[in-house]
Design a protein around this motif. Structure first.
Motif, mmCIF file in Angstrom:
data_model
loop_
_atom_site.group_PDB
_atom_site.id
_atom_site.type_symbol
_atom_site.label_atom_id
_atom_site.label_comp_id
_atom_site.label_asym_id
_atom_site.label_seq_id
_atom_site.Cartn_x
_atom_site.Cartn_y
_atom_site.Cartn_z
ATOM 1 N N GLN A 100 2.583 -1.365 -2.648
ATOM 2 C CA GLN A 100 1.248 -1.934 -2.471
ATOM 3 C C GLN A 100 1.238 -3.021 -1.409
ATOM 4 O O GLN A 100 2.282 -3.519 -1.009
ATOM 5 C CB GLN A 100 0.825 -2.636 -3.768
ATOM 6 N N GLU A 104 -3.078 -6.948 -6.802
ATOM 7 C CA GLU A 104 -4.534 -7.011 -6.970
ATOM 8 C C GLU A 104 -4.899 -8.295 -7.720
ATOM 9 O O GLU A 104 -4.275 -8.632 -8.720
ATOM 10 C CB GLU A 104 -5.033 -5.791 -7.740
ATOM 11 N N PRO A 109 -10.554 -4.520 -3.954
ATOM 12 C CA PRO A 109 -9.178 -4.436 -3.435
ATOM 13 C C PRO A 109 -8.881 -5.516 -2.399
ATOM 14 O O PRO A 109 -9.758 -5.921 -1.620
ATOM 15 C CB PRO A 109 -9.126 -3.032 -2.814
#
Ligand code: FAD
Length: 497
Positions: A100, A104, A109
């Motif tokens: 990623q 988050e 996002p």
């Protein structure tokens, strides 16, 4: 009731595809089915597939293969992603990391906050939020944390290895799991009256009979095309590179935990560092450059003396129209080839074997089973194809090949994804796609596709102090990377026999 179970499987070919298939079937069928594999040392294998993507870990784990033993046996290294040099335009580079971007922290996002800060003048590259890239750049490696609260859980990894050594490793495994190997050249394929394959004949005069045949014979597709004429869908109008020249060289720098892809005038060059050598290859479009020029470009860009003679490979990007036809399943290069830009071929072998086990037939060969295998496999190839096309179609380079791919018509699903991103920076990969939103984000931003706007929700969430959170994330990532061992330290500590 009649016993309709498959009793004999014949695998033709002992490259990466043949031995991966043999190992997985051998383990799953536990000696309840005879499995023969025939390969010809004289014909040999392609053997240049050396870089992989993260799901390969699952394949090895399912076979019960110890990671450190595997790294030792294959002279392997770890791969945290791919660095793309000169792709969008000369002098530009970006990284496609595994895992990623940051963690988050809100309903929206992270990259939308990053896009907004960018419009406000914050020039921090997106890659600085990817732990995989920060570690790769520093030559660091360790396996990710399993604790989702840790930033060290936000990255993933794959391997780079010697494909020949991997095939040898899997051969040993398969032979311990009841697979019988026959050395020899298949000279003919004999069909039954109903058009199904009955047996293959070898040069030695021997025959191998089977209920199910797996074609792992490489580009030639000896059974699926040679005998069954399943057809091939040519994708060169989207992926025009059709040749590669490959060479191995010494290490010019420490072995880094990532693959590098450098764009050239009529193609691109890979660099895959293993423990004992570096694999290099120039993938190119023969319409725009001669073989001699392509080889010269490759040799000019080697970082250290070559260890082998350059080897030329020809291919047609595309896929078999029917991957499974009658009692024959094509796996590996016999099923199709998408160029090695995102190291997906070995993965496509893995997923085909997994799918074959999930849809394992009996001797009736239910047409719905075959149709489902073909539907899912076709979908997978098309999705990978679109992801690869993105690397080509979004570029600002000036050479004829690059102008051509920037102007060509692109498949509709890719146009749809691009339109979403160009509008509001939205990513719309579906859950079961191989390349997920972070992968698309890396390449979209990397190829400098800029959205017109960010998610409108960002400006409605005034309570989120994004600049501070983003700075905090960069600090946490930096500290985590500082504490990681170098890849060499990691391998010396855990992967030495
Ligand atoms: P092959 O390696 O060609 O094996 C074919 C087998 O069939 C051999 O054992 C051969 O002896 C046997 N055979 C053929 N005809 C007969 C016959 N008549 N009788 C008996 N045996 C026969 N993949 C990745 O995942 N990552 C990469 O980085 C990557 N880079 C690549 C770069 C290039 C330029 C190319 C062309 C491919 C790359 N690949 C990569 C793909 C990868 O190399 C292949 O997917 C993988 O090696 C599987 O090949 P295969 O086993 O299907 O075919």
């Amino acid at each position: 009731m009649n016993d309709r179970r498959i009793r004999r499987i014949v695998i033709v070919g002992g490259g990466t595809a043949g031995w991966m298939t043999a190992a997985a079937l051998g383990q799953a069928l536990q000696g309840n089915c005879r499995i023969d594999l025939v390969e010809s040392d004289r014909i040999g294998t392609i053997g240049v597939g050396e870089a992989t993507i993260p799901p390969i870990k699952l394949f090895n784990q399912r076979l019960g293969i110890d990671e450190n033993a595997f790294i030792t046996a294959t002279q392997g290294t770890f791969k945290l992603g791919i660095e793309f040099v000169d792709w969008s335009r000369k002098g530009h580079r970006y990284f496609h990391p595994f895992g990623q971007f940051g963690a988050e922290f809100d309903k929206v996002p992270l990259h939308h906050y990053w896009l907004r800060e960018r419009t406000r003048g914050d020039a921090t590259p997106l890659e600085d939020y990817a732990l995989a890239w920060m570690a790769a750049r520093a030559g660091k490696f360790m396996t990710p944390s399993k604790d989702p609260r840790q930033v060290l859980s936000t990255f993933d990894y794959a391997y780079q290895f010697d494909a020949g050594l991997y095939a040898t490793f899997l051969r040993r495994y398969a032979e311990q799991h009841n697979v019988r190997r026959t050395e020899g050249r298949v000279t003919s394929v004999q069909l039954r009256e109903d058009g199904f394959i009955d047996r293959v004949a070898l040069e030695s005069g021997e025959h191998l009979e089977g209920d199910l045949f797996i074609d792992c014979s490489g580009f030639r597709g000896l059974l699926i095309e040679g005998a069954l004429h399943a057809g091939y869908e040519d994708w060169r109008h989207w992926l025009p590179c059709d040749r590669a020249v490959a060479v191995q060289c010494e290490h010019g720098e420490a072995f880094v935990p990532y693959t590098r892809s450098t764009a050239h005038a009529a193609g691109w060059q890979w660099r895959i560092p293993l423990q004992h050598r570096v694999g290099n290859g120039h993938v190119y479009c023969s319409h725009y450059i001669s073989d001699d020029e392509a080889a010269a470009t490759l040799m000019d860009h080697l970082e250290a003396p070559a260890l082998t003679e350059p080897r030329l490979l020809r291919f047609t990007t595309g896929r078999r129209r029917r991957f499974w036809h009658r009692n024959c399943v094509a796996i590996g290069l016999s099923a199709g080839f998408l160029e090695p830009l995102e190291s997906t071929s070995i993965h496509l072998i893995q997923s085909a074997v997994t799918r074959l086990l999930a849809l394992f037939p009996d001797r009736d060969f239910d047409p719905y089973t075959t149709a489902e295998f073909n539907r899912l496999t076709g979908q997978e190839y098309e999705r990978v194809r679109d992801f690869l096309i993105l690397h080509y179609c979004a570029n600002q380079r000036e050479e004829p090949m690059w102008r051509h791919v920037a102007r060509m018509d692109i498949p509709q699903p890719l146009a749809y994804k691009l339109a979403h991103f160009r509008g509001h920076g939205r990513l719309v990969a579906e859950n079961h796609e191989l390349f997920q939103n972070p992968n698309w984000l890396a390449v979209l931003v990397g190829q400098e596709v800029w959205p017109e706007r960010y998610d409108p929700l960002v400006d409605l969430r005034s309570e989120v102090d994004a600049p501070q959170i983003l700075a905090g994330l960069r600090d946490v990532i930096g500290q985590a990377v500082d504490a990681m061992p170098t890849q060499r330290e990691y391998i010396d500590r855990y992967c030495r026999a």
